[in-house]
Design a protein around this motif. Structure first.
Motif, mmCIF file in Angstrom:
data_model
loop_
_atom_site.group_PDB
_atom_site.id
_atom_site.type_symbol
_atom_site.label_atom_id
_atom_site.label_comp_id
_atom_site.label_asym_id
_atom_site.label_seq_id
_atom_site.Cartn_x
_atom_site.Cartn_y
_atom_site.Cartn_z
ATOM 1 N N HIS A 205 0.850 -1.182 0.000
ATOM 2 C CA HIS A 205 0.000 0.000 0.000
ATOM 3 C C HIS A 205 0.891 1.238 0.000
ATOM 4 N N GLU A 221 5.518 3.626 1.680
ATOM 5 C CA GLU A 221 4.914 2.336 1.335
ATOM 6 C C GLU A 221 4.985 1.395 2.529
ATOM 7 N N ARG A 225 -1.733 -0.651 5.192
ATOM 8 C CA ARG A 225 -2.111 0.688 4.749
ATOM 9 C C ARG A 225 -2.069 1.691 5.891
ATOM 10 N N LEU A 251 -4.529 8.054 -0.762
ATOM 11 C CA LEU A 251 -4.456 6.667 -0.328
ATOM 12 C C LEU A 251 -4.573 5.736 -1.527
ATOM 13 N N SER A 252 -3.771 4.668 -1.546
ATOM 14 C CA SER A 252 -3.794 3.730 -2.668
ATOM 15 C C SER A 252 -4.934 2.729 -2.556
ATOM 16 N N GLY A 253 -5.613 2.702 -1.410
ATOM 17 C CA GLY A 253 -6.708 1.756 -1.209
ATOM 18 C C GLY A 253 -7.984 2.456 -0.798
ATOM 19 N N SER A 273 -8.945 8.820 -2.033
ATOM 20 C CA SER A 273 -8.622 7.399 -2.110
ATOM 21 C C SER A 273 -9.058 6.833 -3.445
#
Length: 326
Positions: A205, A221, A225, A251-253, A273
């Protein structure tokens, strides 16, 4: 104290290689694959109480090694244990032969001739980190443990979680952040392009901080998360940049209550996100006036709160309300 000494990037411990069999259709061939490392980190807290110096383990989290001091600092910031960088006196790994020199970089030096991403062997003593608070910092361990439980939103109702967050959060000023809507579409690719370990493993994440002009300031990273966000916010704390009133958290998620909690505690003005927000995350955004965007893709996104802070868009299909319903 030179807080830049706590960048502790141990890139060599972030990935390991493994043998796999790669299938393409019905054809199989041996290959070498890279995996993101997952190891436990115990965070210990050193603090003063009734004239005594005490140490207590307050958290164990599974994380990707590297940026551990930032991770611990961000965790303490977002849990309300510290409010300012001056609250932290020192940090060191338990098991080190001596505490770190405050004037030396905590970056692990790789011997001359080896590549930066060389796989390093497991190092005993590098999975327990002690954060020493200044003697003037007063904490109640009973309140601390209760806050850890209630803000985790596990096994209790959302109302209790919101109440706990209101109790520990620092004062917030009016949200004056504003950004052009079209800029948001650039963020996912910018974030991915800087994810070194993700590009090699596909297993991490990421969290990034952007400004209102779309400039990417920092990225962290982690396999977790929450840890990625703590590392990112911890770096800002140690650089004496908090509260982050002029920053956007990417946010990657998905956007959960816990991640919105961390945004509140660090003063972040906006959270974006690529995934969905939870219902409680939207409640936090509304209660604390954080601009919240979810499902950010190449050509669309949803605004769950704070539409008045976006500019450069065209209204279609009826009136756009500035407040969403419960």
């Amino acid at each position: 104290m030179d807080y830049t000494a706590y960048s502790d990037v141990e890139e060599g411990r972030a990935v390991v290689s493994t043998s796999v069999v790669r299938f393409t259709g019905v054809q199989a061939r041996p290959k070498t694959d890279l995996l993101a490392v997952e190891e436990p980190l115990e965070i210990q807290l050193g603090y003063s109480s009734s004239g005594q110096r005490l140490t207590k383990s307050i958290s164990v989290t599974m994380r990707t090694p590297g940026h551990d001091c930032e991770l611990a600092s961000g965790f303490l910031l977002t849990e309300g244990v510290v409010n300012d960088v001056i609250d932290i006196a020192d940090m060191h790994y338990v098991g080190d032969s001596a505490p770190r020199d405050r004037n030396q970089s905590a970056i692990l030096e790789i011997e001359s001739g080896e590549e930066r991403n060389t796989i390093l062997p497991y190092q005993p003593g590098r999975n327990t980190l002690r954060v020493e608070l200044n003697p003037e910092v007063r904490i109640s361990m009973a309140n601390l443990e209760r806050n850890f439980y209630t803000t985790s939103s596990c096994g209790i109702c959302g109302k209790a979680s919101l109440l706990a967050l209101r109790t520990v959060c620092p004062p917030r000023t009016a949200n004056r952040f504003s950004i052009e809507a079209a800029l948001l579409y650039k963020f996912p690719e910018l974030l991915r392009s800087t994810q070194d370990v993700f590009l090699r493993t596909g297993g991490l994440h990421a969290a990034g901080l952007f400004d209102a002009k779309g400039a990417l300031y920092s990225v962290r990273e982690d396999v977790g998360r929450h840890n990625a966000v703590d590392k990112l916010l911890g770096a800002a704390l140690l650089a004496d940049q908090t509260p982050l009133r002029d920053r956007l958290l990417m946010l990657s998620g998905r956007a959960s209550f816990e991640l919105l909690q961390k945004a509140v505690m660090s003063g972040v003005a906006m959270v974006v996100s690529v995934g969905a927000p939870s219902s409680l995350a939207v409640r936090v955004a509304k209660d604390f006036d954080i601009i919240l965007v979810g499902f950010l893709r190449e050509d669309h996104f949803n605004v769950y709160h704070g539409i008045e802070h976006l500019t450069g868009y065209i209204e279609q299909g009826g009136e756009i309300h500035h407040e969403i319903t419960n």
